[in-house]
Design a protein around this motif. Structure first.
Motif, PDB file in Angstrom:
ATOM      1  N   ASP A 192       2.600  -4.516  -8.779  1.00 24.86           N
ATOM      2  CA  ASP A 192       1.854  -3.458  -9.457  1.00 24.86           C
ATOM      3  C   ASP A 192       0.415  -3.391  -8.936  1.00 24.86           C
ATOM      4  O   ASP A 192      -0.125  -2.298  -8.734  1.00 24.86           O
ATOM      5  CB  ASP A 192       1.850  -3.700 -10.963  1.00 24.86           C
ATOM      6  CG  ASP A 192       3.217  -3.491 -11.596  1.00 24.86           C
ATOM      7  OD1 ASP A 192       4.092  -2.888 -10.925  1.00 24.86           O
ATOM      8  OD2 ASP A 192       3.427  -3.932 -12.736  1.00 24.86           O
ATOM      9  N   HIS A 193      -0.193  -4.550  -8.741  1.00 18.09           N
ATOM     10  CA  HIS A 193      -1.571  -4.582  -8.239  1.00 18.09           C
ATOM     11  C   HIS A 193      -1.665  -3.940  -6.852  1.00 18.09           C
ATOM     12  O   HIS A 193      -2.586  -3.155  -6.579  1.00 18.09           O
ATOM     13  CB  HIS A 193      -2.067  -6.023  -8.187  1.00 18.09           C
ATOM     14  CG  HIS A 193      -3.370  -6.182  -7.466  1.00 18.09           C
ATOM     15  ND1 HIS A 193      -4.571  -5.755  -7.996  1.00 18.09           N
ATOM     16  CD2 HIS A 193      -3.658  -6.695  -6.229  1.00 18.09           C
ATOM     17  CE1 HIS A 193      -5.539  -6.009  -7.137  1.00 18.09           C
ATOM     18  NE2 HIS A 193      -5.023  -6.572  -6.067  1.00 18.09           N
ATOM     19  N   LEU A 194      -0.709  -4.248  -5.980  1.00 25.25           N
ATOM     20  CA  LEU A 194      -0.733  -3.704  -4.626  1.00 25.25           C
ATOM     21  C   LEU A 194      -0.451  -2.206  -4.622  1.00 25.25           C
ATOM     22  O   LEU A 194      -1.044  -1.457  -3.839  1.00 25.25           O
ATOM     23  CB  LEU A 194       0.278  -4.442  -3.745  1.00 25.25           C
ATOM     24  CG  LEU A 194      -0.081  -5.892  -3.423  1.00 25.25           C
ATOM     25  CD1 LEU A 194       1.105  -6.612  -2.800  1.00 25.25           C
ATOM     26  CD2 LEU A 194      -1.293  -5.963  -2.501  1.00 25.25           C
ATOM     27  N   LEU A 195       0.430  -1.754  -5.504  1.00 22.51           N
ATOM     28  CA  LEU A 195       0.704  -0.328  -5.595  1.00 22.51           C
ATOM     29  C   LEU A 195      -0.532   0.433  -6.075  1.00 22.51           C
ATOM     30  O   LEU A 195      -0.818   1.540  -5.591  1.00 22.51           O
ATOM     31  CB  LEU A 195       1.879  -0.066  -6.528  1.00 22.51           C
ATOM     32  CG  LEU A 195       3.266  -0.460  -5.990  1.00 22.51           C
ATOM     33  CD1 LEU A 195       4.318  -0.301  -7.077  1.00 22.51           C
ATOM     34  CD2 LEU A 195       3.632   0.385  -4.769  1.00 22.51           C
ATOM     35  N   GLU A 196      -1.282  -0.138  -6.996  1.00 20.61           N
ATOM     36  CA  GLU A 196      -2.507   0.518  -7.457  1.00 20.61           C
ATOM     37  C   GLU A 196      -3.535   0.586  -6.327  1.00 20.61           C
ATOM     38  O   GLU A 196      -4.202   1.609  -6.145  1.00 20.61           O
ATOM     39  CB  GLU A 196      -3.103  -0.205  -8.655  1.00 20.61           C
ATOM     40  CG  GLU A 196      -4.327   0.501  -9.205  1.00 20.61           C
ATOM     41  CD  GLU A 196      -4.785  -0.043 -10.542  1.00 20.61           C
ATOM     42  OE1 GLU A 196      -5.663   0.590 -11.168  1.00 20.61           O
ATOM     43  OE2 GLU A 196      -4.282  -1.097 -10.963  1.00 20.61           O
ATOM     44  N   LYS A 197      -3.663  -0.494  -5.561  1.00 21.67           N
ATOM     45  CA  LYS A 197      -4.577  -0.493  -4.416  1.00 21.67           C
ATOM     46  C   LYS A 197      -4.148   0.582  -3.408  1.00 21.67           C
ATOM     47  O   LYS A 197      -4.989   1.325  -2.872  1.00 21.67           O
ATOM     48  CB  LYS A 197      -4.580  -1.863  -3.749  1.00 21.67           C
ATOM     49  CG  LYS A 197      -5.413  -1.949  -2.492  1.00 21.67           C
ATOM     50  CD  LYS A 197      -6.892  -1.894  -2.782  1.00 21.67           C
ATOM     51  CE  LYS A 197      -7.393  -3.227  -3.322  1.00 21.67           C
ATOM     52  NZ  LYS A 197      -8.868  -3.249  -3.461  1.00 21.67           N
ATOM     53  N   ALA A 198      -2.841   0.666  -3.142  1.00 20.86           N
ATOM     54  CA  ALA A 198      -2.334   1.687  -2.224  1.00 20.86           C
ATOM     55  C   ALA A 198      -2.647   3.080  -2.749  1.00 20.86           C
ATOM     56  O   ALA A 198      -3.035   3.984  -1.990  1.00 20.86           O
ATOM     57  CB  ALA A 198      -0.834   1.514  -2.022  1.00 20.86           C
ATOM     58  N   GLY A 199      -2.490   3.268  -4.058  1.00 14.53           N
ATOM     59  CA  GLY A 199      -2.776   4.566  -4.657  1.00 14.53           C
ATOM     60  C   GLY A 199      -4.237   4.954  -4.540  1.00 14.53           C
ATOM     61  O   GLY A 199      -4.569   6.127  -4.300  1.00 14.53           O
ATOM     62  N   GLN A 200      -5.121   3.992  -4.672  1.00 19.91           N
ATOM     63  CA  GLN A 200      -6.552   4.286  -4.551  1.00 19.91           C
ATOM     64  C   GLN A 200      -6.919   4.665  -3.113  1.00 19.91           C
ATOM     65  O   GLN A 200      -7.779   5.520  -2.893  1.00 19.91           O
ATOM     66  CB  GLN A 200      -7.359   3.083  -5.027  1.00 19.91           C
ATOM     67  CG  GLN A 200      -7.264   2.868  -6.531  1.00 19.91           C
ATOM     68  CD  GLN A 200      -7.978   1.611  -6.990  1.00 19.91           C
ATOM     69  OE1 GLN A 200      -8.279   0.723  -6.200  1.00 19.91           O
ATOM     70  NE2 GLN A 200      -8.245   1.527  -8.290  1.00 19.91           N
ATOM     71  N   ILE A 201      -6.258   4.024  -2.155  1.00 21.48           N
ATOM     72  CA  ILE A 201      -6.465   4.437  -0.746  1.00 21.48           C
ATOM     73  C   ILE A 201      -5.974   5.861  -0.556  1.00 21.48           C
ATOM     74  O   ILE A 201      -6.662   6.700   0.047  1.00 21.48           O
ATOM     75  CB  ILE A 201      -5.728   3.475   0.204  1.00 21.48           C
ATOM     76  CG1 ILE A 201      -6.367   2.088   0.162  1.00 21.48           C
ATOM     77  CG2 ILE A 201      -5.727   4.028   1.630  1.00 21.48           C
ATOM     78  CD1 ILE A 201      -5.580   1.028   0.900  1.00 21.48           C
ATOM     79  N   LEU A 202      -4.786   6.156  -1.073  1.00 25.20           N
ATOM     80  CA  LEU A 202      -4.225   7.493  -0.953  1.00 25.20           C
ATOM     81  C   LEU A 202      -5.166   8.553  -1.527  1.00 25.20           C
ATOM     82  O   LEU A 202      -5.382   9.612  -0.915  1.00 25.20           O
ATOM     83  CB  LEU A 202      -2.867   7.545  -1.667  1.00 25.20           C
ATOM     84  CG  LEU A 202      -2.217   8.923  -1.833  1.00 25.20           C
ATOM     85  CD1 LEU A 202      -1.901   9.541  -0.488  1.00 25.20           C
ATOM     86  CD2 LEU A 202      -0.961   8.815  -2.691  1.00 25.20           C
TER      87      LEU A 202
END
Length: 334
Positions: free
Chosen positions: A283-293
């Motif tokens: 979940d933490h990595l998906l949120e980081k990916a989303g913020q990059i997106l």
């Protein structure tokens, strides 16, 4: 008795000329073409494979296209004879290809192997000393003919046995292509591609991406190297990378490349690139990916946004904040 030879055919000018020279001597030629994720060829209908196939069709010779696999990636990562200025293992690469060619030569009942190599044309793999090393370590001593530079070397078995006429072979050397252009005109070889081009392993801007994959992979996956030509790449964890498509075509390719357990993300509230999250997807990595997106959308900085996550056929939503500034995103770029 007609003799048969295996050609390493890239589709470029040199290998094309080598094939023509031996066909004109009555040798039965079968071509091998090797594809690599590191080739600079681009375009839907362009590239080394299609050029080689085109040449083979024009000369009416059979061709087998072989893909360099995970064993080749190990050659790139740890070459016995070292890298060039980038990650290019030129000597080990030639040995690898010629070992495969020798195996195919034995399987197909051919008598020898030949290439379009020219003495002195490439600084690492086509020096006299390295050409000898390549011939020896590939197991093709005496059975590897280089028609364009043959007269600069001792006669091979095909020449000694009279399978080919040494007097009709060439003595080209050096980096100039003038003699090749003249030979092409003489042999009526047309529509050959520009001799420029090459290997992404030599390009400084690409080498960092390759090293990043090697440094963060327990098992080498050819998919990860093929994708290096696509999109924007970000390293967000030891085993997690985010790749953002730059257009709809890249979005579609990335979507198809995602493997079980991995995920894709899009911004729900507007137009958005596709973000492929490859590797671990906590979940933490998906949120980081989303913020990059979100930095590549029109989402308001500092404001909340909703992302759609598709993983293993199941779609969920994630709410996060467009919180990363440009410097933070660039620090993750690879």
């Amino acid at each position: 008795m007609q003799r048969k030879a295996i050609a390493l055919l890239s589709g470029g000018l040199d290998s094309t000329l080598a094939v023509k020279v031996l066909l004109d001597q009555g040798i039965a030629v079968e071509a091998l073409n090797f594809t690599s994720p590191f080739c600079t060829c681009t375009g839907k209908n362009a590239g080394c494979k299609s050029e080689a196939v085109r040449v083979a069709e024009e000369f009416k010779i059979p061709i087998k296209v072989m893909h360099k696999g995970a064993d080749y990636l190990e050659v790139v990562r740890n070459p016995k004879h070292g890298h060039g200025k980038g990650m290019n293992p030129c000597i080990d690469c030639r040995i690898f290809l010629l070992k495969k060619a020798k195996e195919y030569m034995l399987e197909s009942g051919a008598d020898f192997v030949f290439t379009g190599e020219v003495l002195g044309q490439r600084p690492m793999s086509q020096r006299r000393d390295t050409l000898r090393i390549i011939e020896k370590e590939s197991g093709l001593e005496g059975l590897l003919l280089r028609p364009l530079s043959a007269k600069h070397f001792q006669p091979t078995i095909p020449e000694q046995e009279g399978w080919v006429d040494r007097e009709k072979l060439l003595s080209i050397q050096g980096r100039s292509r003038k003699e090749q252009f003249e030979l092409a005109a003489e042999l009526d070889v047309k529509n050959y591609p520009c001799p420029a081009g090459g290997c992404l392993l030599t390009e400084p801007s690409f080498v960092g991406k390759i090293r990043d994959v090697f440094d963060h992979s327990d098992e080498l996956n050819m998919r990860d190297f093929r994708l290096l030509k696509l999109g924007r790449h970000f390293r967000i964890g030891p085993r997690t990378k985010v790749v953002l498509g730059r257009n709809e075509g890249e979005n579609e390719l990335l979507e198809r490349a995602v493997q079980p357990g991995e995920a894709t993300l899009r911004w729900v509230e507007g137009m958005s690139p596709l973000a492929a999250v490859m590797g671990e997807t906590t979940d933490h990595l998906l949120e980081k990916a989303g913020q990059i997106l979100l930095r590549y959308t029109k989402a308001e900085p500092g404001c909340a946004a909703t992302l759609s996550i598709l993983r293993d056929g199941s779609e969920t939503e994630l709410k996060t904040v467009n919180a990363l500034d440009e410097a933070a995103v660039e620090a993750l770029r690879r």
